[in-house]
Design an enzyme around this catalytic site. Structure first.
Site, PDB file in Angstrom:
ATOM      1  N   HIS A 206       0.787  -1.231   0.000  1.00 39.14           N
ATOM      2  CA  HIS A 206       0.000   0.000   0.000  1.00 39.14           C
ATOM      3  C   HIS A 206       0.821   1.284   0.000  1.00 39.14           C
ATOM      4  O   HIS A 206       0.274   2.365  -0.106  1.00 39.14           O
ATOM      5  CB  HIS A 206      -0.939   0.043   1.208  1.00 39.14           C
ATOM      6  CG  HIS A 206      -0.240   0.363   2.495  1.00 39.14           C
ATOM      7  ND1 HIS A 206       0.550  -0.528   3.142  1.00 39.14           N
ATOM      8  CD2 HIS A 206      -0.179   1.503   3.212  1.00 39.14           C
ATOM      9  CE1 HIS A 206       1.060   0.040   4.228  1.00 39.14           C
ATOM     10  NE2 HIS A 206       0.634   1.278   4.299  1.00 39.14           N
TER      11      HIS A 206
HETATM   12  N1  UDP Z   1      -3.738  -5.013   8.855  1.00 42.98           N
HETATM   13  C1  UDP Z   1      -5.013  -5.542   9.010  1.00 42.98           C
HETATM   14  N2  UDP Z   1      -5.684  -5.953   7.902  1.00 42.98           N
HETATM   15  C2  UDP Z   1      -5.157  -5.868   6.639  1.00 42.98           C
HETATM   16  C3  UDP Z   1      -3.850  -5.341   6.508  1.00 42.98           C
HETATM   17  C4  UDP Z   1      -3.169  -4.904   7.622  1.00 42.98           C
HETATM   18  O1  UDP Z   1      -5.509  -5.661  10.128  1.00 42.98           O
HETATM   19  O2  UDP Z   1      -5.843  -6.242   5.673  1.00 42.98           O
HETATM   20  C5  UDP Z   1      -3.030  -4.543  10.065  1.00 42.98           C
HETATM   21  C6  UDP Z   1      -1.685  -5.158  10.267  1.00 42.98           C
HETATM   22  O3  UDP Z   1      -1.796  -6.395  10.932  1.00 42.98           O
HETATM   23  C7  UDP Z   1      -0.978  -4.103  11.099  1.00 42.98           C
HETATM   24  C8  UDP Z   1      -1.554  -2.818  10.569  1.00 42.98           C
HETATM   25  O4  UDP Z   1      -2.768  -3.163   9.909  1.00 42.98           O
HETATM   26  O5  UDP Z   1      -1.315  -4.227  12.457  1.00 42.98           O
HETATM   27  C9  UDP Z   1      -0.585  -2.212   9.606  1.00 42.98           C
HETATM   28  O6  UDP Z   1      -1.191  -1.182   8.908  1.00 42.98           O
HETATM   29  P1  UDP Z   1      -0.705  -0.691   7.479  1.00 42.98           P
HETATM   30  O7  UDP Z   1       0.056  -1.755   6.799  1.00 42.98           O
HETATM   31  O8  UDP Z   1      -1.910  -0.146   6.802  1.00 42.98           O
HETATM   32  O9  UDP Z   1       0.209   0.565   7.822  1.00 42.98           O
HETATM   33  P2  UDP Z   1       1.753   0.755   8.184  1.00 42.98           P
HETATM   34  O10 UDP Z   1       2.084  -0.188   9.291  1.00 42.98           O
HETATM   35  O11 UDP Z   1       2.548   0.518   6.947  1.00 42.98           O
HETATM   36  O12 UDP Z   1       1.851   2.173   8.626  1.00 42.98           O
END
Ligand code: UDP
Length: 360
Positions: A206
Protein backbone atom coordinates in the site's frame (compact mmCIF):
# COMPACT_ATOMS: atom_id res chain seq x y z
CA UNK A 1 -6.23 14.70 33.88
CA UNK A 2 -7.42 14.57 30.29
CA UNK A 3 -5.61 12.98 27.35
CA UNK A 4 -6.88 13.46 23.81
CA UNK A 5 -5.74 10.58 21.61
CA UNK A 6 -5.67 11.24 17.87
CA UNK A 7 -6.17 8.32 15.53
CA UNK A 8 -7.30 8.10 11.95
CA UNK A 9 -5.54 5.36 10.02
CA UNK A 10 -5.55 1.57 10.34
CA UNK A 11 -2.15 1.12 12.02
CA UNK A 12 -3.13 3.74 14.61
CA UNK A 13 -6.19 1.77 15.63
CA UNK A 14 -3.95 -1.24 16.33
CA UNK A 15 -1.37 0.84 18.23
CA UNK A 16 -3.95 2.71 20.29
CA UNK A 17 -5.87 -0.38 21.44
CA UNK A 18 -3.41 -1.62 24.10
CA UNK A 19 -2.67 1.94 25.23
CA UNK A 20 -6.40 2.66 25.69
CA UNK A 21 -6.63 -0.46 27.88
CA UNK A 22 -3.66 0.70 29.89
CA UNK A 23 -5.21 4.13 30.45
CA UNK A 24 -8.27 2.40 31.88
CA UNK A 25 -5.96 1.07 34.63
CA UNK A 26 -4.64 4.54 35.45
CA UNK A 27 -6.75 6.26 38.08
CA UNK A 28 -7.43 9.93 37.39
CA UNK A 29 -6.86 9.75 33.63
CA UNK A 30 -9.68 10.39 31.18
CA UNK A 31 -8.88 9.45 27.60
CA UNK A 32 -10.90 11.15 24.86
CA UNK A 33 -10.47 9.52 21.47
CA UNK A 34 -10.64 11.67 18.36
CA UNK A 35 -10.93 9.95 14.99
CA UNK A 36 -9.86 12.19 12.10
CA UNK A 37 -11.74 10.06 9.59
CA UNK A 38 -8.63 9.41 7.43
CA UNK A 39 -9.62 5.74 7.08
CA UNK A 40 -13.38 5.32 7.15
CA UNK A 41 -14.50 2.08 5.43
CA UNK A 42 -15.90 -0.45 7.84
CA UNK A 43 -13.05 -2.87 7.03
CA UNK A 44 -10.39 -0.15 7.43
CA UNK A 45 -11.84 1.39 10.61
CA UNK A 46 -14.98 0.04 12.38
CA UNK A 47 -13.77 -3.55 12.50
CA UNK A 48 -10.77 -2.50 14.62
CA UNK A 49 -12.93 -0.71 17.18
CA UNK A 50 -15.23 -3.73 17.39
CA UNK A 51 -12.56 -6.43 17.58
CA UNK A 52 -10.03 -4.63 19.76
CA UNK A 53 -12.48 -2.98 22.13
CA UNK A 54 -11.19 0.52 21.42
CA UNK A 55 -13.48 3.04 23.17
CA UNK A 56 -15.83 4.83 20.81
CA UNK A 57 -14.36 8.12 19.57
CA UNK A 58 -16.04 11.18 21.09
CA UNK A 59 -15.39 13.02 17.81
CA UNK A 60 -15.07 11.90 14.20
CA UNK A 61 -13.86 14.70 11.96
CA UNK A 62 -14.72 12.78 8.79
CA UNK A 63 -11.72 14.07 6.83
CA UNK A 64 -10.60 11.73 4.05
CA UNK A 65 -10.16 11.30 0.32
CA UNK A 66 -8.42 14.62 -0.26
CA UNK A 67 -4.78 15.46 -1.03
CA UNK A 68 -2.10 15.65 1.67
CA UNK A 69 -2.27 19.45 2.02
CA UNK A 70 -6.05 19.69 2.21
CA UNK A 71 -6.26 16.71 4.56
CA UNK A 72 -3.63 17.97 6.98
CA UNK A 73 -5.02 21.51 6.84
CA UNK A 74 -8.59 20.46 7.54
CA UNK A 75 -7.44 18.20 10.35
CA UNK A 76 -5.45 21.05 11.91
CA UNK A 77 -8.52 23.26 11.88
CA UNK A 78 -10.86 20.55 13.15
CA UNK A 79 -8.51 19.40 15.90
CA UNK A 80 -7.86 22.92 17.11
CA UNK A 81 -11.60 23.42 17.59
CA UNK A 82 -11.87 20.16 19.52
CA UNK A 83 -8.85 20.95 21.69
CA UNK A 84 -10.27 24.35 22.58
CA UNK A 85 -13.49 22.62 23.61
CA UNK A 86 -11.94 19.68 25.49
CA UNK A 87 -8.93 21.49 27.00
CA UNK A 88 -6.75 18.37 27.30
CA UNK A 89 -3.60 18.26 29.41
CA UNK A 90 -1.92 16.02 26.87
CA UNK A 91 -2.44 15.11 23.23
CA UNK A 92 -1.28 11.62 22.29
CA UNK A 93 -0.35 10.81 18.69
CA UNK A 94 0.85 7.58 17.07
CA UNK A 95 3.13 6.84 14.15
CA UNK A 96 3.54 8.96 11.06
CA UNK A 97 0.32 9.78 9.22
CA UNK A 98 -1.32 13.11 8.38
CA UNK A 99 -3.45 12.63 11.52
CA UNK A 100 -0.22 12.38 13.56
CA UNK A 101 1.33 15.63 12.35
CA UNK A 102 -2.00 17.48 12.44
CA UNK A 103 -2.59 16.42 16.06
CA UNK A 104 0.94 17.33 17.14
CA UNK A 105 0.95 20.69 15.40
CA UNK A 106 -2.54 21.76 16.49
CA UNK A 107 -1.73 20.86 20.10
CA UNK A 108 1.69 22.48 20.25
CA UNK A 109 0.33 25.78 18.87
CA UNK A 110 -2.17 25.81 21.72
CA UNK A 111 0.65 25.00 24.18
CA UNK A 112 -0.84 21.62 24.97
CA UNK A 113 1.73 18.92 25.75
CA UNK A 114 2.26 16.35 23.00
CA UNK A 115 3.30 12.72 23.46
CA UNK A 116 4.40 10.75 20.40
CA UNK A 117 4.35 6.97 20.36
CA UNK A 118 6.74 5.40 17.82
CA UNK A 119 9.05 8.40 17.88
CA UNK A 120 12.49 8.47 16.30
CA UNK A 121 11.86 6.20 13.33
CA UNK A 122 13.64 7.33 10.20
CA UNK A 123 13.87 5.94 6.68
CA UNK A 124 16.13 8.86 5.66
CA UNK A 125 13.99 9.09 2.53
CA UNK A 126 12.32 12.48 2.54
CA UNK A 127 10.25 11.61 -0.52
CA UNK A 128 8.04 9.54 1.80
CA UNK A 129 5.17 11.61 3.22
CA UNK A 130 5.51 9.56 6.41
CA UNK A 131 9.13 10.66 6.89
CA UNK A 132 8.18 14.34 6.87
CA UNK A 133 5.31 13.64 9.27
CA UNK A 134 7.61 11.80 11.69
CA UNK A 135 10.35 14.38 11.75
CA UNK A 136 8.00 17.31 12.29
CA UNK A 137 5.96 15.44 14.90
CA UNK A 138 9.08 14.50 16.86
CA UNK A 139 10.29 18.08 16.84
CA UNK A 140 7.07 19.46 18.30
CA UNK A 141 6.58 16.71 20.89
CA UNK A 142 7.24 17.04 24.62
CA UNK A 143 7.45 13.35 25.35
CA UNK A 144 8.83 10.91 22.79
CA UNK A 145 8.33 7.18 23.26
CA UNK A 146 10.84 5.31 21.11
CA UNK A 147 10.54 1.63 20.19
CA UNK A 148 14.26 0.89 19.69
CA UNK A 149 17.77 2.03 20.48
CA UNK A 150 18.19 3.09 16.85
CA UNK A 151 15.15 5.35 17.12
CA UNK A 152 16.51 6.87 20.33
CA UNK A 153 19.85 7.52 18.61
CA UNK A 154 18.11 9.17 15.64
CA UNK A 155 16.50 11.67 18.00
CA UNK A 156 19.79 12.31 19.76
CA UNK A 157 21.44 12.99 16.37
CA UNK A 158 18.73 15.57 15.62
CA UNK A 159 19.40 17.39 18.87
CA UNK A 160 16.23 16.40 20.71
CA UNK A 161 17.00 16.55 24.45
CA UNK A 162 17.35 13.13 26.08
CA UNK A 163 15.12 14.33 28.92
CA UNK A 164 12.12 14.20 26.55
CA UNK A 165 12.85 10.69 25.26
CA UNK A 166 11.81 7.40 26.81
CA UNK A 167 12.81 4.13 25.14
CA UNK A 168 9.93 1.80 25.87
CA UNK A 169 9.74 -0.84 23.12
CA UNK A 170 6.97 -1.36 20.63
CA UNK A 171 3.23 -1.09 21.31
CA UNK A 172 2.41 -3.32 18.35
CA UNK A 173 4.09 -6.16 20.19
CA UNK A 174 1.62 -5.61 23.04
CA UNK A 175 -1.26 -5.73 20.55
CA UNK A 176 0.01 -8.97 18.98
CA UNK A 177 0.30 -10.56 22.45
CA UNK A 178 -3.01 -9.25 23.72
CA UNK A 179 -5.04 -10.41 20.75
CA UNK A 180 -3.03 -13.44 19.59
CA UNK A 181 -5.10 -16.09 21.37
CA UNK A 182 -8.37 -14.50 20.34
CA UNK A 183 -7.15 -14.49 16.75
CA UNK A 184 -6.35 -18.22 16.92
CA UNK A 185 -9.73 -19.07 18.44
CA UNK A 186 -11.97 -16.96 16.27
CA UNK A 187 -10.33 -17.30 12.92
CA UNK A 188 -11.97 -19.02 10.00
CA UNK A 189 -10.45 -17.17 7.10
CA UNK A 190 -7.66 -19.66 6.38
CA UNK A 191 -10.30 -22.40 6.15
CA UNK A 192 -12.53 -20.27 3.93
CA UNK A 193 -9.60 -19.64 1.61
CA UNK A 194 -8.67 -23.37 1.61
CA UNK A 195 -5.08 -22.73 2.58
CA UNK A 196 -2.99 -24.80 4.98
CA UNK A 197 -0.69 -23.50 7.70
CA UNK A 198 2.78 -23.09 6.22
CA UNK A 199 1.46 -23.53 2.69
CA UNK A 200 0.96 -19.93 1.59
CA UNK A 201 2.48 -16.47 1.49
CA UNK A 202 0.69 -13.47 2.96
CA UNK A 203 1.23 -10.21 1.07
CA UNK A 204 0.24 -6.57 1.61
CA UNK A 205 1.08 -3.57 -0.59
CA UNK A 206 0.00 0.00 0.00
CA UNK A 207 2.96 2.41 0.24
CA UNK A 208 2.56 5.40 -2.02
CA UNK A 209 6.09 4.94 -3.44
CA UNK A 210 4.92 1.54 -4.79
CA UNK A 211 1.28 2.18 -5.71
CA UNK A 212 1.88 5.55 -7.38
CA UNK A 213 4.87 4.45 -9.45
CA UNK A 214 3.53 2.41 -12.41
CA UNK A 215 6.91 0.64 -12.94
CA UNK A 216 7.12 -0.49 -9.33
CA UNK A 217 3.47 -1.48 -9.22
CA UNK A 218 3.86 -3.59 -12.38
CA UNK A 219 7.05 -5.21 -11.01
CA UNK A 220 5.23 -6.12 -7.79
CA UNK A 221 2.26 -7.60 -9.63
CA UNK A 222 4.54 -9.52 -11.97
CA UNK A 223 6.72 -10.80 -9.12
CA UNK A 224 3.79 -11.86 -6.91
CA UNK A 225 2.00 -13.47 -9.86
CA UNK A 226 5.10 -15.54 -10.70
CA UNK A 227 5.59 -16.56 -7.06
CA UNK A 228 1.92 -17.55 -6.84
CA UNK A 229 2.49 -20.14 -9.58
CA UNK A 230 4.70 -21.95 -7.01
CA UNK A 231 2.89 -21.23 -3.73
CA UNK A 232 -0.50 -19.53 -3.16
CA UNK A 233 -0.47 -15.90 -2.11
CA UNK A 234 -3.18 -14.31 0.03
CA UNK A 235 -3.38 -10.58 -0.69
CA UNK A 236 -5.73 -8.43 1.41
CA UNK A 237 -5.84 -5.48 -0.95
CA UNK A 238 -5.62 -1.93 0.38
CA UNK A 239 -8.18 0.40 -1.27
CA UNK A 240 -5.42 2.67 -2.63
CA UNK A 241 -3.70 -0.27 -4.33
CA UNK A 242 -6.96 -1.60 -5.72
CA UNK A 243 -7.72 1.82 -7.19
CA UNK A 244 -4.28 2.14 -8.79
CA UNK A 245 -4.41 -1.39 -10.26
CA UNK A 246 -7.81 -0.69 -11.77
CA UNK A 247 -6.62 2.65 -13.11
CA UNK A 248 -3.57 1.04 -14.74
CA UNK A 249 -5.58 -1.94 -16.02
CA UNK A 250 -3.13 -4.34 -14.31
CA UNK A 251 -4.43 -7.83 -13.57
CA UNK A 252 -3.18 -10.09 -10.77
CA UNK A 253 -2.03 -13.65 -11.55
CA UNK A 254 -4.56 -16.43 -10.93
CA UNK A 255 -2.61 -17.92 -7.99
CA UNK A 256 -3.17 -14.76 -5.95
CA UNK A 257 -6.16 -14.99 -3.61
CA UNK A 258 -7.08 -11.35 -3.50
CA UNK A 259 -9.46 -10.37 -0.67
CA UNK A 260 -10.78 -7.10 0.71
CA UNK A 261 -8.80 -5.62 3.66
CA UNK A 262 -9.31 -7.93 6.64
CA UNK A 263 -9.74 -7.31 10.35
CA UNK A 264 -6.81 -7.45 12.75
CA UNK A 265 -7.73 -10.85 14.19
CA UNK A 266 -7.89 -12.43 10.73
CA UNK A 267 -4.65 -10.70 9.87
CA UNK A 268 -2.87 -11.99 12.99
CA UNK A 269 -4.14 -15.51 12.35
CA UNK A 270 -2.93 -15.46 8.74
CA UNK A 271 0.43 -14.03 9.76
CA UNK A 272 0.88 -16.88 12.22
CA UNK A 273 0.10 -19.48 9.59
CA UNK A 274 2.03 -17.99 6.66
CA UNK A 275 5.26 -19.53 5.37
CA UNK A 276 6.47 -16.06 4.47
CA UNK A 277 5.20 -12.49 4.49
CA UNK A 278 5.83 -10.09 1.61
CA UNK A 279 4.93 -6.50 2.41
CA UNK A 280 5.71 -2.82 2.20
CA UNK A 281 3.94 -2.11 5.50
CA UNK A 282 5.86 -0.89 8.52
CA UNK A 283 3.66 -2.72 11.02
CA UNK A 284 3.44 -5.98 9.12
CA UNK A 285 7.27 -6.25 8.94
CA UNK A 286 7.34 -6.34 12.73
CA UNK A 287 4.36 -8.62 13.05
CA UNK A 288 6.18 -11.16 10.85
CA UNK A 289 8.98 -11.19 13.42
CA UNK A 290 6.54 -11.38 16.38
CA UNK A 291 5.11 -14.53 14.79
CA UNK A 292 8.52 -15.97 13.87
CA UNK A 293 7.80 -15.77 10.14
CA UNK A 294 10.41 -14.57 7.62
CA UNK A 295 9.64 -11.40 5.69
CA UNK A 296 10.54 -9.79 2.38
CA UNK A 297 10.00 -6.04 2.33
CA UNK A 298 9.26 -4.43 -1.01
CA UNK A 299 11.04 -1.17 -0.33
CA UNK A 300 14.43 0.48 -0.82
CA UNK A 301 14.90 1.00 2.91
CA UNK A 302 13.22 0.32 6.22
CA UNK A 303 12.89 2.19 9.50
CA UNK A 304 13.03 -1.16 11.31
CA UNK A 305 16.68 -1.84 10.47
CA UNK A 306 17.15 -4.32 13.33
CA UNK A 307 14.86 -6.79 11.54
CA UNK A 308 17.22 -6.85 8.57
CA UNK A 309 20.33 -7.00 10.76
CA UNK A 310 19.01 -10.03 12.65
CA UNK A 311 17.93 -11.89 9.52
CA UNK A 312 14.15 -11.70 9.99
CA UNK A 313 13.62 -9.36 7.07
CA UNK A 314 15.25 -8.79 3.72
CA UNK A 315 14.78 -5.73 1.61
CA UNK A 316 13.79 -6.13 -2.02
CA UNK A 317 13.39 -2.85 -3.90
CA UNK A 318 10.63 -3.74 -6.36
CA UNK A 319 12.41 -2.93 -9.61
CA UNK A 320 11.61 -6.19 -11.40
CA UNK A 321 9.38 -9.22 -10.98
CA UNK A 322 12.44 -11.48 -11.24
CA UNK A 323 14.09 -9.77 -8.25
CA UNK A 324 10.99 -10.40 -6.15
CA UNK A 325 10.90 -14.08 -7.12
CA UNK A 326 14.58 -14.39 -6.20
CA UNK A 327 14.11 -12.68 -2.83
CA UNK A 328 11.08 -14.82 -1.96
CA UNK A 329 12.88 -18.06 -2.85
CA UNK A 330 15.87 -17.01 -0.75
CA UNK A 331 13.74 -16.08 2.27
CA UNK A 332 11.40 -19.10 2.37
CA UNK A 333 12.31 -21.47 5.17
CA UNK A 334 14.75 -19.10 6.88
CA UNK A 335 14.61 -17.70 10.42
CA UNK A 336 16.43 -14.86 12.13
CA UNK A 337 18.35 -14.52 15.38
CA UNK A 338 16.56 -15.42 18.61
CA UNK A 339 16.60 -11.95 20.15
CA UNK A 340 14.03 -9.66 21.79
CA UNK A 341 14.11 -6.56 19.61
CA UNK A 342 11.17 -4.54 20.86
CA UNK A 343 11.22 -4.66 24.64
CA UNK A 344 9.81 -7.23 26.96
CA UNK A 345 6.11 -6.36 26.71
CA UNK A 346 3.96 -4.08 28.83
CA UNK A 347 4.99 -1.12 26.71
CA UNK A 348 1.48 0.36 26.74
CA UNK A 349 1.33 0.30 30.53
CA UNK A 350 4.67 2.12 30.74
CA UNK A 351 3.42 4.76 28.29
CA UNK A 352 0.11 5.28 30.10
CA UNK A 353 1.78 5.44 33.52
CA UNK A 354 4.41 7.91 32.31
CA UNK A 355 1.71 10.27 30.99
CA UNK A 356 -0.39 9.74 34.12
CA UNK A 357 2.64 10.60 36.27
CA UNK A 358 2.17 14.23 35.23
CA UNK A 359 -1.24 14.22 36.91
CA UNK A 360 -1.38 16.62 39.79
N1 UDP B 1 -3.74 -5.01 8.85
C1 UDP B 1 -5.01 -5.54 9.01
N2 UDP B 1 -5.68 -5.95 7.90
C2 UDP B 1 -5.16 -5.87 6.64
C3 UDP B 1 -3.85 -5.34 6.51
C4 UDP B 1 -3.17 -4.90 7.62
O1 UDP B 1 -5.51 -5.66 10.13
O2 UDP B 1 -5.84 -6.24 5.67
C5 UDP B 1 -3.03 -4.54 10.06
C6 UDP B 1 -1.68 -5.16 10.27
O3 UDP B 1 -1.80 -6.40 10.93
C7 UDP B 1 -0.98 -4.10 11.10
C8 UDP B 1 -1.55 -2.82 10.57
O4 UDP B 1 -2.77 -3.16 9.91
O5 UDP B 1 -1.32 -4.23 12.46
C9 UDP B 1 -0.58 -2.21 9.61
O6 UDP B 1 -1.19 -1.18 8.91
P1 UDP B 1 -0.71 -0.69 7.48
O7 UDP B 1 0.06 -1.75 6.80
O8 UDP B 1 -1.91 -0.15 6.80
O9 UDP B 1 0.21 0.57 7.82
P2 UDP B 1 1.75 0.76 8.18
O10 UDP B 1 2.08 -0.19 9.29
O11 UDP B 1 2.55 0.52 6.95
O12 UDP B 1 1.85 2.17 8.63
Amino acid sequence: MKVCTIIGARPQFVKSAPVARAFQNCAGVEEVIIHTGQHFDSNMSDVFFDELGIPKPRYNLGISNVGHGAMTGRMLEGLETVFLEEKPDWVLVFGDTNSTIAGALAASKLHIKVAHVEAGLRSFNRKMPEEINRILTDHCSDLLFTPTETATRNLENEGIPASKVLEVGDVMQDAAHLFGDLADQSNTLAGDLSIDAGGFILATVHRQENTDDPMRLRAIVEGLSLVAEEIPIVLPLHPRTRGKLEQAGVKLGSGIRCVEPIGYLDMLALERKAALIVTDSGGVQKEAYFQGVPCVTLRDETEWTELVETGWNRLCPPSSGADIVKAVRAALGTTGDDVALYGTGNVSQVIAEKIASFYG
